[in-house]
Design a protein around this motif. Sequence first.
Motif, PDB file in Angstrom:
ATOM      1  N   ILE A 157       0.839  -1.209   0.000  1.00 55.30           N
ATOM      2  CA  ILE A 157       0.000   0.000   0.000  1.00 55.30           C
ATOM      3  C   ILE A 157       0.872   1.255   0.000  1.00 55.30           C
ATOM      4  CG2 ILE A 157      -1.652   1.331   1.383  1.00 55.30           C
ATOM      5  CD1 ILE A 157      -2.824  -1.386   2.296  1.00 55.30           C
ATOM      6  N   PHE A 158       1.874   1.278   0.863  1.00 51.16           N
ATOM      7  CA  PHE A 158       2.775   2.436   0.927  1.00 51.16           C
ATOM      8  C   PHE A 158       3.484   2.651  -0.410  1.00 51.16           C
ATOM      9  CE2 PHE A 158       2.352   2.649   5.497  1.00 51.16           C
ATOM     10  CZ  PHE A 158       2.708   3.964   5.801  1.00 51.16           C
ATOM     11  N   THR A 159       3.995   1.554  -0.958  1.00 50.06           N
ATOM     12  CA  THR A 159       4.785   1.676  -2.196  1.00 50.06           C
ATOM     13  C   THR A 159       3.919   2.138  -3.356  1.00 50.06           C
ATOM     14  OG1 THR A 159       6.191  -0.126  -1.394  1.00 50.06           O
ATOM     15  CG2 THR A 159       6.382   0.460  -3.701  1.00 50.06           C
ATOM     16  N   TYR A 160       2.712   1.552  -3.495  1.00 50.77           N
ATOM     17  CA  TYR A 160       1.807   2.004  -4.558  1.00 50.77           C
ATOM     18  C   TYR A 160       1.433   3.475  -4.367  1.00 50.77           C
ATOM     19  CZ  TYR A 160       0.778  -2.204  -7.275  1.00 50.77           C
ATOM     20  OH  TYR A 160       0.857  -3.258  -8.148  1.00 50.77           O
ATOM     21  N   GLY A 161       1.206   3.866  -3.117  1.00 51.08           N
ATOM     22  CA  GLY A 161       0.843   5.264  -2.850  1.00 51.08           C
ATOM     23  C   GLY A 161       1.928   6.223  -3.308  1.00 51.08           C
ATOM     24  N   ILE A 162       3.188   5.889  -2.996  1.00 47.21           N
ATOM     25  CA  ILE A 162       4.314   6.759  -3.401  1.00 47.21           C
ATOM     26  C   ILE A 162       4.477   6.760  -4.920  1.00 47.21           C
ATOM     27  CG2 ILE A 162       6.815   7.053  -3.239  1.00 47.21           C
ATOM     28  CD1 ILE A 162       6.605   5.868  -0.391  1.00 47.21           C
ATOM     29  N   LEU A 163       4.322   5.584  -5.553  1.00 46.22           N
ATOM     30  CA  LEU A 163       4.463   5.505  -7.007  1.00 46.22           C
ATOM     31  C   LEU A 163       3.388   6.335  -7.706  1.00 46.22           C
ATOM     32  CD1 LEU A 163       5.423   1.760  -7.591  1.00 46.22           C
ATOM     33  CD2 LEU A 163       6.796   3.780  -8.192  1.00 46.22           C
ATOM     34  N   PHE A 164       2.147   6.248  -7.205  1.00 44.10           N
ATOM     35  CA  PHE A 164       1.079   7.047  -7.811  1.00 44.10           C
ATOM     36  C   PHE A 164       1.358   8.546  -7.649  1.00 44.10           C
ATOM     37  CE2 PHE A 164      -1.578   3.288  -8.224  1.00 44.10           C
ATOM     38  CZ  PHE A 164      -2.377   3.619  -9.309  1.00 44.10           C
ATOM     39  N   TYR A 165       1.930   8.903  -6.507  1.00 49.44           N
ATOM     40  CA  TYR A 165       2.240  10.311  -6.267  1.00 49.44           C
ATOM     41  C   TYR A 165       3.327  10.781  -7.234  1.00 49.44           C
ATOM     42  CZ  TYR A 165       4.104  14.453  -3.972  1.00 49.44           C
ATOM     43  OH  TYR A 165       4.548  15.733  -3.712  1.00 49.44           O
ATOM     44  N   MET A 166       4.320   9.926  -7.495  1.00 51.42           N
ATOM     45  CA  MET A 166       5.447  10.315  -8.353  1.00 51.42           C
ATOM     46  C   MET A 166       5.106  10.192  -9.833  1.00 51.42           C
ATOM     47  SD  MET A 166       8.606   8.523  -6.315  1.00 51.42           S
ATOM     48  CE  MET A 166       9.804   9.182  -7.464  1.00 51.42           C
ATOM     49  N   ASN A 167       4.352   9.123 -10.195  1.00 50.90           N
ATOM     50  CA  ASN A 167       4.056   8.879 -11.607  1.00 50.90           C
ATOM     51  C   ASN A 167       2.792   8.026 -11.695  1.00 50.90           C
ATOM     52  OD1 ASN A 167       3.991   7.882 -14.302  1.00 50.90           O
ATOM     53  ND2 ASN A 167       6.186   8.244 -14.499  1.00 50.90           N
ATOM     54  N   ALA A 168       1.655   8.669 -11.909  1.00 52.93           N
ATOM     55  CA  ALA A 168       0.371   7.964 -11.894  1.00 52.93           C
ATOM     56  C   ALA A 168       0.308   6.902 -12.982  1.00 52.93           C
ATOM     57  CB  ALA A 168      -0.773   8.970 -12.069  1.00 52.93           C
ATOM     58  N   THR A 169       0.909   7.189 -14.153  1.00 46.80           N
ATOM     59  CA  THR A 169       0.878   6.219 -15.261  1.00 46.80           C
ATOM     60  C   THR A 169       1.592   4.926 -14.862  1.00 46.80           C
ATOM     61  OG1 THR A 169       0.880   8.012 -16.870  1.00 46.80           O
ATOM     62  CG2 THR A 169       1.470   5.812 -17.665  1.00 46.80           C
TER      63      THR A 169
END
Length: 579
Positions: free
Chosen positions: A151-163
Amino acid sequence: MSVIGYLLKEIKRVKWLFLAAVAVYLLASTLVRFAPLILQGLIDGPLTAISKGTTLDQAVFLRELGVYMLMNAFGALGFYASMRLLMFCANGIAEQLRNRAYDVMQRLPISYFDDKPAGKIATRIVNDTETLRTQFYGTLVYAFNNIVRLIFTYGILFYMNATLGFVLLLLIPLYIGIQYAYKKMTDKPMKDFYDARSDVNTQVNETMNGASLIQLFGQEQRVMEEFEATADKMRRADNKIIWAQSIATWNLTEFLKYLVITGILTIVGYQFLKGQSDLSPGRLFVYINYIEGVFIALGALVQQFPNLLRSLETGKRVKGLLEEETEPDSSTELTVTDGQVVFDQVTFAYEAGKPILKDIVIQADKGETIALVGHTGSGKSSIMNLLYRFYDPQEGRVLIDGKNIRDYSRESLRSHMGIVLQDPYLFTGTIASNVAMNEEEADREKIAQSLEKVGAGPMLARLEKGMDEPVVEKGAAFSSGERQLIAFARTLYSDPKILILDEATSHIDTETEEIIQHAMEVVKEGRTTFIIAHRLSTIQNADQILVLDQGRIIERGRHEDLIEQGGVYAQMHDIQSRV
């Protein structure tokens, strides 16, 4: 309630400790997951500046590096503390499940054990609760770890690059599909595996208890073949599980991980060569770091999910035992003064429509001895089962001192009874602990007197440690007669109002019978006594002899009177006399 819901509900028993562990874990996870962003700043800041000929700002570099190191250090400590707490919770829940299962087993009606092997019940309490500890609650701890990480990792990835985040989300349905296929392939093998494991425990238990008979009748080969067949069933079921689990191996996870990372690096490299990429080295590092984190978490969940599935079959069996209907019991204590026992027109059946006892009427006054005789299956033991309240009659009443025993607690009823069986059970310990039944403050003088009164003096004299002589393996080091003497001393020590002697002389020789007869007379003194006997010589002085046949009392009276009647008792006596 589903099995998984039932098992998760058990967490409430340690909820505050569990919540504390979760809070510590979330804090640690926050620190560790955000730490790579600090490293990105170092790479894109001071380190990149060096490559461009700029002087390294050591203060900034050391400060950022220190923050990064501290975040990882405190995160690691937090993970350690939280995992220890969570595992402590798992151990506590498993212990409570085991204790409750053992408690339920002790409060189940005797009829529950009529058709269930001891090995299978032991498996529920010992093996299955341990499996839940390691494979459900233990795995749940690590699964929780990886879910939070995901959950944390997906959250950070979406924040940095949603695609990129959306692309990586496509991995989740793929992994769910793998697990669904795994579940479909292992449902039956898992049930077969745990059923076979219970059967193995049962066979080992039976072989140990019947070792002498197996060897005497030359059954070793047959027993070995049966055991091998059950063990083979267990092996084949486990092989099917392992084959299915190979679908979800680390190799598959690693392949997908490197495939995605290779794809990203290829695209970024191509764009860089074309001069179309503005992706900084630090940001590329962070992407790869978090993408790898996604795969590590998904891969770990893939490995842990099979353990959770395995444990659900186990949980189903433990849940079934815990939800077994226990015997309803009264909280009212029974007080016995005289020990008068009355069976008032009692009819009883183990199965509906098949009565074992029919219209039984017995009155045993204070101090009287009642003997029950009859052929096997006539109902003698069933009468005693009703007196112990192992079962209750369908019709009629059993009274002690005029009180219906159904209205009182079983424990208080049995506390007034002393029982000596044809094959008395001795517990691991000493002779003294067996006489006092591990009473916390046992009266050693009373123990010695009890043993002496029943005629165990010569036995104690030959033993090096006397009444402190060790007892192991059900008292196998003692003869049948010696075990009986210890059982009589145990009964004398407890000083019951009612005494039950269940064929207490059936396994001993004629010489020892005289010693046991003396012990019986000592223990019977002043007590209402019921004797189940095949040897009629042991009951000739009984106040009443009841002859049973097919669940009915067909003759009653003293020894001399029944001999004069020339009925069934007289025939039995004549046969034994001639033998």
